[in-house]
Write a protein that holds these residues in place. Structure first.
Motif, short mmCIF file in Angstrom:
data_model
loop_
_atom_site.label_atom_id
_atom_site.label_comp_id
_atom_site.label_asym_id
_atom_site.label_seq_id
_atom_site.Cartn_x
_atom_site.Cartn_y
_atom_site.Cartn_z
N LEU A 145 0.82 -1.21 0.00
CA LEU A 145 0.00 0.00 0.00
C LEU A 145 0.86 1.26 0.00
CD1 LEU A 145 -2.70 1.49 0.28
CD2 LEU A 145 -2.55 1.11 2.75
N ALA A 159 -5.35 -1.38 -0.18
CA ALA A 159 -6.12 -0.62 0.81
C ALA A 159 -7.40 -1.34 1.18
CB ALA A 159 -6.44 0.78 0.25
N ILE A 182 -0.57 5.94 6.20
CA ILE A 182 -1.84 5.72 5.52
C ILE A 182 -2.53 7.05 5.22
CG2 ILE A 182 -4.16 4.74 5.79
CD1 ILE A 182 -2.93 2.44 7.32
N VAL A 197 -8.15 4.59 -0.18
CA VAL A 197 -7.49 4.92 1.10
C VAL A 197 -8.45 5.68 2.00
CG1 VAL A 197 -5.62 6.24 2.16
CG2 VAL A 197 -5.18 4.87 0.11
#
Length: 936
Positions: A145, A159, A182, A197
């Motif tokens: 990711l 994600a 993130i 995301v």
């Protein structure tokens, strides 16, 4: 002729099915022989696995070929690897023994430089999603990711895979450590990655609002890039609305945080909301354009209400909502009513909403049930003292024709509104009794328990309630809940109306007894208690009542028989001293919390994103606002402790209303008359250092072991004190009342009750209201406990008095958090075979120290909260049980299957427990084995 045609068609279908089964069996035999021979190349393996998958999709059981599918995953040919992963995701489940064989191959594909292999592995992880995969591969998914070299489509899948793993096993994924990395991905130029995301962050922020607080600015910046800078590709314009899905998620994400203190940020958000409202004025070109436009608009209105419900934007929104709830489109009406309910839950003045009261009332008769539900929610939220009578009366009228799916919820809301906004005793009694008369079986026990409590606690209400309920009982219409209320109230307060015309003692008795034969055994038992009270209050009808007692001395039901015999004995004693003592008027109930709101809130459990508001007025949402303030404080203080769990509180009492206690949410919806509804823990005892060197009290085991499968009893007793426990459990939460009795001849002082810390529990002990116990007296301490994970050992309980400390074990075991389950035989055996044998099966063969009594065994198993299935086992003496253990957010829900085979001749048992967890199976088996062995 038609019957003959159908018969011929059935024969033809059966013949086709037989031919298909023969072909399937032949093909399976051929494939099995090919696999046994070995020496198959990759193409042949792929071909035969494809055939197995096709047969599996048709509904045939496949019990071989799994290893060949696993081997295909390691192939370097894409088509073979693809079929291998497809077979694994279809044929395997998360608890399959072969999953661990897949983990290594999947890890290799995650580390591969080939993006296609990465995606196949991510698909498999998301579809199987077992704990072992989550523990072994979560870091690799996270690496894909955040890696700058990962392609956009890989990041999107990574994600969503991480989101799947977090939802399944939140305790395994270290998302708090990954927060910053993130959150930064929300700035990705690729809108697909940003959307995936943001979807992940939206879920994580609900669980970890402090750690993910920086997402707030990212969401605002992304909205500015879309709405102000118009920074998006043409691929993401959906019917002239730029990336509506990302807009909606960003707007919803902002609602999980308190309004920002930064004036620049507040100004930017106001500008964005105004742009969205302005854009919504464009006439939609088609249905798709309308849906996308409205999705963004309604989420923007919700954010505006969340930020400041009295702003000019909310004033504009109120006008728009008035138009939406009158729309011809069902979806628009639904969203308009729901958003207006949000506005009613937060706004200071309900005047803009009350202008549309007639339209809202008409929504109760909408053709779509979902619109009717939202109309009911809005009416409940906008109700106050000025319109309560109109709204409650309309709800009562609609209740007569309402869908059965809505009736129970409507009953709760009418009862809550009548209690909350009652300005006259007569109105409250009339509404509640009319509600019980109209709704019948849909009236839960919480409602009539609450009525009894309020009538008992308000003397001004008792005479009117007795007279009114007697009128209802005199009608030919039968309603068992009304009979319960009437029997209780007349038994307590019938003497207040005995001198009125039509209310004489014999008329009261006849009115109640006329419904006796129609009622259930439980209600008849209550009515017998009413009759013995009639004997005490009205000696002139003693003969008629004694005839009833005489008649029911010989019924088969033990409860009715015992009551009739005991009441007859008390009523025929030479003196009335015992009768008068037993039948003394009930004292007022303690001011405990009503369970109606709790019951209602349980019906609104969210299955998706958490709500940022609750259905109800502004007072009901006060605690939600307090929770947001706590988040703001904690965010300002960086990583302080997380805020306490939110509760939902009802509004304040009005000066001209009935003195009825407000309602707060607690952990369970128990019945008011059980004596456990006052277990609300608003303040807990200050933390003190717990003693660490005190051994367990000798002889505690007997009471502790018995309380593991009973709800109340004596936990410990010596020559100084007696400690008793009453408990109730719902889901992952439980409440215990600890009763401490003084057996000394002098007072006990310095009373304290504490529990040890436990990683698997959240335990709160109510603040003490009394620090001494007089000789022969008793006090109560309240404990609320929530299971957070699987546990084997309970917390310790320390009771201090007179300078000494008693160390006991709190009688809390894993089955306390189990809910019994009903299941048919085929479903049970299917699940039994799915779990399989050892190690997830725990079995023991042991002797009983007492003679086996099947009814006693049944009570023990039910005490451990197993649902016993009838007619599943061919041996009538065997027991088959099912339950689901709620082990909180970390442990999840664990299905437990039981089979107990008593051998009456040898006085032995064979006990088998199967669960998906090896440790849980062993633990449950050991817990059940002890009382079955000792018989206590």
């Amino acid at each position: 002729m038609r019957g003959l045609t159908l018969f011929i068609a059935d024969i033809r279908n059966c013949r086709v099915r037989e031919l298909e089964e023969k072909r399937i069996n032949k093909e399976m035999a051929n494939i099995r022989s090919k696999f046994k021979e070995g020496n198959l190349n990759g193409y042949q393996k792929k071909k035969y696995v494809c055939k197995l998958l096709y047969m599996y999709i048709l509904g045939w059981d496949i019990d071989f070929g799994h290893l060949e599918a696993v081997n295909l995953i390691s192939s370097q040919v894409y088509s073979e690897k693809q079929i291998g992963y497809l077979a694994v995701t279809l044929l395997f489940h998360e608890n399959s023994d072969l999953v661990r064989l897949v983990v290594n191959s999947t890890k290799k594909d995650l580390d591969d430089m080939n993006e296609i292999n990465n995606c196949l592995a991510l698909h498999a992880i998301a579809n199987i999603g077992g704990r072992e995969m989550a523990e072994s591969l979560a870091n690799d998914v996270h690496r894909l990711l955040i890696s700058p070299t990962s392609k956009s489509f890989v990041k999107k899948k990574a994600a969503l895979t991480l989101l799947r793993l977090f939802r399944k096993y939140p305790d395994v994924i270290p998302v708090t450590d990954w927060a910053e990395r993130i959150i930064n991905l929300m700035d990705e130029y690729d809108l697909g990655v940003a959307l995936s995301v943001t979807t992940l962050v939206l879920v994580l922020a609900q669980t970890f609002p402090i750690e993910y607080a920086n997402c707030y600015g990212k969401a605002v910046n992304r909205l500015k890039r879309i709405l102000v800078d118009r920074d998006y590709s043409l691929d993401y314009i959906y019917y002239k609305v730029p990336t509506p899905w990302l807009q909606v998620k960003c707007l919803r994400l902002l609602q999980y945080y308190p309004p920002p203190d930064d004036p620049k940020l507040r100004s930017d958000i106001s500008e964005l909301l105004q742009i969205i409202i302005t854009n919504s004025q464009d006439a939609p070109k088609n249905v798709q354009h309308s849906n996308a436009q409205n999705a963004v608009l309604f989420e923007a209105i919700n954010l505006a209400i969340h930020l400041d419900s009295n702003s000019t934007i909310c004033a504009q929104a109120a006008q728009l909502l008035g138009r939406f709830i009158s729309s011809k489109e069902t979806n628009v009406r639904y969203l308009g009513l729901e958003t207006m309910a949000h506005l009613a839950a937060c706004v200071d003045s309900l005047a803009p909403i009350k202008r549309h009261q007639e339209t809202i009332l008409m929504s109760l008769r909408d053709k779509d049930i979902s619109v009717r539900r939202r109309g009911l929610d809005l009416l409940y939220s906008m109700c106050d003292t000025s319109n309560a009578k109109v709204i409650v009366s309309e709800l009562l009228r609609y209740l007569q024709v309402a869908d059965y799916a809505m009736r129970e919820e409507m009953v709760l809301k009418i009862a809550i509104l009548a209690e909350k906004f009652a300005t006259a005793y007569s109105w409250y009694v009339d509404i509640i009794l009319q509600l019980i008369s109209t709704a019948g079986e849909q009236v839960g026990e919480e409602v009539w328990y609450r009525v009894v409590q309020i009538v008992t606690n308000n003397e001004e209400l008792q005479e009117y309630a007795a007279k009114t309920v007697l009128n209802y009982l005199g009608s030919p219409q039968y309603n068992e809940t009304m009979v319960k209320v009437g029997a209780y109230i007349l038994g307590e307060f019938g003497h207040l109306i005995a001198n009125y015309p039509g209310c004489s003692p014999i008329e009261q008795f006849n009115a109640v007894h006329s419904k006796f034969n129609l009622c259930s055994l439980q209600t008849r038992a209550l009515m017998l208690t009413t009759y013995v009270k009639f004997v005490n209050l009205f000696p002139e009808i003693k003969g008629q009542v004694l005839n009833v007692f005489n008649q029911y001395r010989y019924v088969l039901d033990s409860e009715l028989q015992q009551r009739a015999c005991e009441y007859l004995s008390i009523s025929t004693m030479p003196t009335d001293d015992m009768l008068q003592t037993v039948c003394e008027e009930m004292p007022p109930f303690p001011e405990r919390e009503s369970t109606l709101l709790l019951k209602l809130n349980q019906k609104h459990g969210d299955t998706e994103d958490k709500r940022v508001w609750v259905i109800g007025g502004k007072e009901a949402n006060a605690e939600q606002q307090d929770g947001l303030k706590r988040i703001a404080t904690l965010r300002a203080n960086s990583y302080s402790e997380a805020s306490p769990r939110q509760q939902i509180t009802a509004g304040p009492k009005h000066s001209n209303s009935i003195s009825i206690p407000a309602t707060t949410s607690s952990s369970s919806g128990s019945h008011d008359l059980l004596g456990l509804d006052d277990l609300t823990l608003q303040d807990s005892t200050p933390a003190k250092a717990l003693p660490t060197n005190i051994p367990l009290a000798p002889g505690y085991e007997l009471g502790y072991n018995r309380l593991l499968y009973t709800t109340e009893g004596v936990l410990y007793e010596d020559n100084q004190a007696q400690v008793s426990v009453k408990s109730e459990y719902h889901g992952a939460q439980g409440r215990l009342a600890i009763y401490i009795s003084n057996k000394l001849s002098f007072p006990m002082s310095q009373i304290s009750v504490q529990t040890s810390d436990h990683a698997s529990f959240q335990v709160n002990v109510a603040a003490p209201h009394q620090h001494t116990i007089a000789p022969g007296a008793q006090i109560q301490r309240l404990i609320q406990i929530e299971c957070m994970d699987i546990f084997m050992e309970p917390p310790s309980l320390f009771i201090g008095f007179n300078g000494q400390t008693l160390h006991l074990k709190l009688p809390v075991a894993l089955p306390k958090f189990q809910e019994p389950v009903e299941m048919d035989g085929p479903s049970f055996f299917k699940r039994w075979n799915q779990i399989g044998g050892p190690p997830r099966e725990s079995q023991a063969i042991f002797s009983s120290q007492v003679s086996i009594k099947l009814d006693q065994v049944s009570n023990i198993l039910r005490g451990f909260r197993f649902g016993l299935l009838q007619g599943v086992d061919p041996n009538a003496n065997n027991f088959v049980g099912v339950g689901v253990i709620n082990a909180g957010s970390k442990g999840g829900k664990i299905g437990a299957l039981l089979r107990l085979e008593p051998n009456l001749e040898e006085n032995m048992y064979r006990l088998t427990i199967r669960t998906p967890s090896e440790t849980v199976s062993d633990h449950l088996r050991s817990l059940l084995q002890l009382p079955l062995t000792t018989g206590q």
